[in-house]
Motif scaffolding. Structure first.
Motif, PDB file in Angstrom:
ATOM      1  N   LEU A  71    -180.129 -20.664 -29.976  1.00 26.56           N
ATOM      2  CA  LEU A  71    -181.347 -21.292 -30.473  1.00 26.56           C
ATOM      3  C   LEU A  71    -182.569 -20.819 -29.695  1.00 26.56           C
ATOM      4  O   LEU A  71    -183.654 -20.654 -30.268  1.00 26.56           O
ATOM      5  N   LYS A  72    -182.395 -20.615 -28.412  1.00 26.56           N
ATOM      6  CA  LYS A  72    -183.517 -20.181 -27.575  1.00 26.56           C
ATOM      7  C   LYS A  72    -182.965 -19.400 -26.401  1.00 26.56           C
ATOM      8  O   LYS A  72    -182.029 -19.840 -25.747  1.00 26.56           O
ATOM      9  N   GLY A  73    -183.512 -18.272 -26.139  1.00 26.80           N
ATOM     10  CA  GLY A  73    -183.080 -17.451 -25.021  1.00 26.80           C
ATOM     11  C   GLY A  73    -182.482 -16.146 -25.495  1.00 26.80           C
ATOM     12  O   GLY A  73    -182.520 -15.816 -26.690  1.00 26.80           O
ATOM     13  N   LEU A  76    -176.683 -12.967 -26.432  1.00 23.55           N
ATOM     14  CA  LEU A  76    -175.646 -12.228 -25.708  1.00 23.55           C
ATOM     15  C   LEU A  76    -174.323 -12.303 -26.462  1.00 23.55           C
ATOM     16  O   LEU A  76    -174.164 -13.074 -27.421  1.00 23.55           O
ATOM     17  N   ALA A  77    -173.338 -11.494 -26.022  1.00 23.61           N
ATOM     18  CA  ALA A  77    -172.080 -11.346 -26.756  1.00 23.61           C
ATOM     19  C   ALA A  77    -171.150 -12.554 -26.627  1.00 23.61           C
ATOM     20  O   ALA A  77    -170.457 -12.910 -27.575  1.00 23.61           O
ATOM     21  N   THR A  78    -171.105 -13.171 -25.457  1.00 20.92           N
ATOM     22  CA  THR A  78    -170.177 -14.288 -25.264  1.00 20.92           C
ATOM     23  C   THR A  78    -170.944 -15.554 -24.903  1.00 20.92           C
ATOM     24  O   THR A  78    -172.072 -15.499 -24.399  1.00 20.92           O
ATOM     25  N   LEU A  79    -170.304 -16.660 -25.142  1.00 20.83           N
ATOM     26  CA  LEU A  79    -170.907 -17.953 -24.837  1.00 20.83           C
ATOM     27  C   LEU A  79    -171.115 -18.114 -23.335  1.00 20.83           C
ATOM     28  O   LEU A  79    -172.149 -18.619 -22.896  1.00 20.83           O
ATOM     29  N   ALA A  85    -177.077 -17.163 -18.649  1.00 21.86           N
ATOM     30  CA  ALA A  85    -178.461 -16.695 -18.739  1.00 21.86           C
ATOM     31  C   ALA A  85    -179.429 -17.843 -19.047  1.00 21.86           C
ATOM     32  O   ALA A  85    -180.640 -17.640 -19.085  1.00 21.86           O
ATOM     33  N   GLY A  86    -178.903 -19.032 -19.279  1.00 19.99           N
ATOM     34  CA  GLY A  86    -179.750 -20.195 -19.532  1.00 19.99           C
ATOM     35  C   GLY A  86    -180.177 -20.348 -20.979  1.00 19.99           C
ATOM     36  O   GLY A  86    -181.126 -21.086 -21.267  1.00 19.99           O
ATOM     37  N   ALA A  87    -179.498 -19.690 -21.902  1.00 18.04           N
ATOM     38  CA  ALA A  87    -179.839 -19.790 -23.315  1.00 18.04           C
ATOM     39  C   ALA A  87    -179.408 -21.149 -23.871  1.00 18.04           C
ATOM     40  O   ALA A  87    -178.408 -21.731 -23.436  1.00 18.04           O
TER      41      ALA A  87
END
Length: 155
Positions: A71-73, A76-79, A85-87
């Motif tokens: 939703l924001k950030g 990337l490939a994996t959760l 990364a703070g997404a």
């Protein structure tokens, strides 16, 4: 102070609490909670270690845990990478895993309860001894026997 002969006064609620705790249904409930907690770890292991790998094999090795929407950030490939990364993510795969786990747990519980019910029914089907005669029935039998003994023999 109790050593000097002064009695200790316990509040009235202590006796009430002791009576409450010692009631059979409270103790049964406590045992049920403890057994349920132990059973939960067994069922979770069954789901995680037995059923999920089989389910993954059946559906082509799809791993739902990495199915997410960022939703924001950074995307990337994996959760795990996205969370590191703070997404901000919507974890659809983890939700699907939880739903699948719930369905499997519900099925396991269903079959365990069904098996226990069958065992209980089999125990109930065993023949029981007839109940002992009541005091009234015993007296009526004595009266009948005495009347039969006093009656003249039939010709």
């Amino acid at each position: 102070m109790a050593e000097q002969g002064f009695p200790l006064h316990t509040p009235g609620w202590v006796a009430e609490f002791r009576a409450f705790i010692m009631r059979g249904n409270v103790v049964d409930l406590a045992v049920g909670v403890i057994v349920g907690a132990a059973f939960t770890s067994i069922v979770n292991s069954l789901v995680k270690d037995v059923f999920n790998p089989l389910l993954g094999l059946l559906i082509g090795g799809i791993d739902f845990s990495n199915l997410f929407i960022t939703l924001k950030g950074p995307h990337l490939a994996t959760l795990a990478e996205a969370q590191k990364a703070g997404a901000v993510t919507m974890n659809i795969g983890l939700f699907l895993n939880a739903v699948i786990q719930f369905v499997i747990v519900a099925l396991v519980i269903f079959w365990v309860v069904k098996a226990l019910t069958r065992l209980h029914v089999r125990e109930d089907e065993q023949p029981k001894a007839p109940p002992a005669p009541t005091r009234t029935e015993e007296l009526l039998e004595q009266i009948r026997d005495e009347l039969a003994a006093k009656a003249p023999p039939a010709a």
